[in-house]
Design a protein around this motif. Sequence first.
Motif, PDB file in Angstrom:
ATOM      1  N   GLU A  52       0.817  -1.218   0.000  1.00 34.99           N
ATOM      2  CA  GLU A  52       0.000   0.000   0.000  1.00 34.99           C
ATOM      3  C   GLU A  52       0.849   1.267   0.000  1.00 34.99           C
ATOM      4  O   GLU A  52       0.325   2.374  -0.184  1.00 34.99           O
ATOM      5  CB  GLU A  52      -0.938  -0.019   1.211  1.00 34.99           C
ATOM      6  CG  GLU A  52      -1.982  -1.126   1.136  1.00 34.99           C
ATOM      7  CD  GLU A  52      -2.827  -1.257   2.393  1.00 34.99           C
ATOM      8  OE1 GLU A  52      -2.442  -0.645   3.424  1.00 34.99           O
ATOM      9  OE2 GLU A  52      -3.849  -1.966   2.351  1.00 34.99           O
ATOM     10  N   CYS A  73      -4.647  -8.419  -5.737  1.00 36.81           N
ATOM     11  CA  CYS A  73      -4.606  -7.939  -7.116  1.00 36.81           C
ATOM     12  C   CYS A  73      -5.947  -7.356  -7.558  1.00 36.81           C
ATOM     13  O   CYS A  73      -7.006  -7.924  -7.290  1.00 36.81           O
ATOM     14  CB  CYS A  73      -4.223  -9.081  -8.058  1.00 36.81           C
ATOM     15  SG  CYS A  73      -2.593  -9.779  -7.726  1.00 36.81           S
ATOM     16  N   ASP A  74      -5.850  -6.238  -8.273  1.00 31.81           N
ATOM     17  CA  ASP A  74      -7.037  -5.650  -8.888  1.00 31.81           C
ATOM     18  C   ASP A  74      -7.312  -6.279 -10.248  1.00 31.81           C
ATOM     19  O   ASP A  74      -8.441  -6.241 -10.746  1.00 31.81           O
ATOM     20  CB  ASP A  74      -6.841  -4.142  -9.046  1.00 31.81           C
ATOM     21  CG  ASP A  74      -6.600  -3.450  -7.709  1.00 31.81           C
ATOM     22  OD1 ASP A  74      -7.513  -3.468  -6.868  1.00 31.81           O
ATOM     23  OD2 ASP A  74      -5.486  -2.922  -7.505  1.00 31.81           O
ATOM     24  N   SER A  75      -6.276  -6.856 -10.841  1.00 28.66           N
ATOM     25  CA  SER A  75      -6.416  -7.539 -12.127  1.00 28.66           C
ATOM     26  C   SER A  75      -5.316  -8.582 -12.242  1.00 28.66           C
ATOM     27  O   SER A  75      -4.309  -8.533 -11.519  1.00 28.66           O
ATOM     28  CB  SER A  75      -6.320  -6.543 -13.286  1.00 28.66           C
ATOM     29  OG  SER A  75      -5.052  -5.894 -13.274  1.00 28.66           O
ATOM     30  N   GLN A  97      -6.056   6.830 -10.596  1.00 25.74           N
ATOM     31  CA  GLN A  97      -6.154   5.591  -9.829  1.00 25.74           C
ATOM     32  C   GLN A  97      -4.874   4.769  -9.891  1.00 25.74           C
ATOM     33  O   GLN A  97      -4.097   4.881 -10.835  1.00 25.74           O
ATOM     34  CB  GLN A  97      -7.337   4.743 -10.310  1.00 25.74           C
ATOM     35  CG  GLN A  97      -7.159   4.115 -11.684  1.00 25.74           C
ATOM     36  CD  GLN A  97      -8.320   3.203 -12.026  1.00 25.74           C
ATOM     37  OE1 GLN A  97      -9.461   3.496 -11.747  1.00 25.74           O
ATOM     38  NE2 GLN A  97      -8.010   2.071 -12.648  1.00 25.74           N
ATOM     39  N   SER A  99      -3.496   0.718  -9.319  1.00 19.78           N
ATOM     40  CA  SER A  99      -3.960  -0.663  -9.215  1.00 19.78           C
ATOM     41  C   SER A  99      -2.767  -1.617  -9.191  1.00 19.78           C
ATOM     42  O   SER A  99      -1.670  -1.274  -9.651  1.00 19.78           O
ATOM     43  CB  SER A  99      -4.887  -1.021 -10.382  1.00 19.78           C
ATOM     44  OG  SER A  99      -4.188  -0.943 -11.618  1.00 19.78           O
ATOM     45  N   HIS A 101      -1.462  -5.266 -10.432  1.00 19.09           N
ATOM     46  CA  HIS A 101      -1.715  -6.282 -11.456  1.00 19.09           C
ATOM     47  C   HIS A 101      -0.876  -7.524 -11.180  1.00 19.09           C
ATOM     48  O   HIS A 101       0.324  -7.411 -10.883  1.00 19.09           O
ATOM     49  CB  HIS A 101      -1.370  -5.714 -12.835  1.00 19.09           C
ATOM     50  CG  HIS A 101      -1.619  -6.651 -13.975  1.00 19.09           C
ATOM     51  ND1 HIS A 101      -2.885  -6.978 -14.411  1.00 19.09           N
ATOM     52  CD2 HIS A 101      -0.746  -7.325 -14.772  1.00 19.09           C
ATOM     53  CE1 HIS A 101      -2.792  -7.820 -15.432  1.00 19.09           C
ATOM     54  NE2 HIS A 101      -1.509  -8.043 -15.664  1.00 19.09           N
TER      55      HIS A 101
END
Length: 279
Positions: A52, A73-75, A97, A99, A101
């Motif tokens: 973070e 994971c966001d993707s 944003q 993210s 991955h």
Amino acid sequence: MSAPKKYYIIGQGISQSLSPVIHNTGFKYHGLPHHYEIQECSDLDAVRPLMEDPAFGGSSITMPYKLSVSEFCDSTSDSAATIGAINTLVVRHGPGQRSVHGDNTDWYGLYCLVTEYLMQNPLDTPVGLVIGAGGAARAGVYALIRAGVKRVYLANRTLATAHKVVQDFRSLGDVIPVRFPPRLSETPDLIIGTVPGQAYPTEFFLDLFQKRRGLCIEMSYKPRVTNLLSLSLKQSGWMSADGLEVLLRQAFEQFRIWTGLEPPEAVMREAVAHEIKRR
């Protein structure tokens, strides 16, 4: 100059990892202000603050977290989703944003080795064999299929585990589960070992090297020459790649993902060789 970023290898039992040498050498070569270090942890929640941190750029993920890190994971990439394991995290920034991955470069390192071999030694219908059925084995199966190998045997001591992997890959190619040590109806041209280096005696692998030539890739690098690799090295027509070579190949791809730059492969190799000699 880009803002300094922090990269890590996250896992257990990784105090001797060579990954910091590989990546910090690459950062230095390109004049990047980034830093890569070892982060051992007893559970992934312990490293959540690192991920973070606004300066977090990404990380290598090793055992035992390759199967569970997806929650961060966001993707995820198609390859990581298909293999079911993530060994690379990269932070992406879009409009307003941030993210995380998840990707997998283990398969890509293997894929490069296999395709290079097949370009030099063309085969009409190469037969592959992957030994083991864990996350590394799944990467091996995926790499062989992506390299155009039409038939892949998956050998594991627990046949039910091999069956589960076969089910997950059934839409991609012909993967055949067999019990280890394997008794195959045809001998392989391409062998990928993914079990601990001394887990099985050399005689378990004797029947695998019936063909005059082939390629044997060992993913384990402790010890440097495993029982499987030692047998492969004695076969005059066979090419061999050890676990250190696999580590380097997947790290090169990680470097590309993180930086968008080509890794200085020769310089990285030299740095690793020097570090191994120093130890």
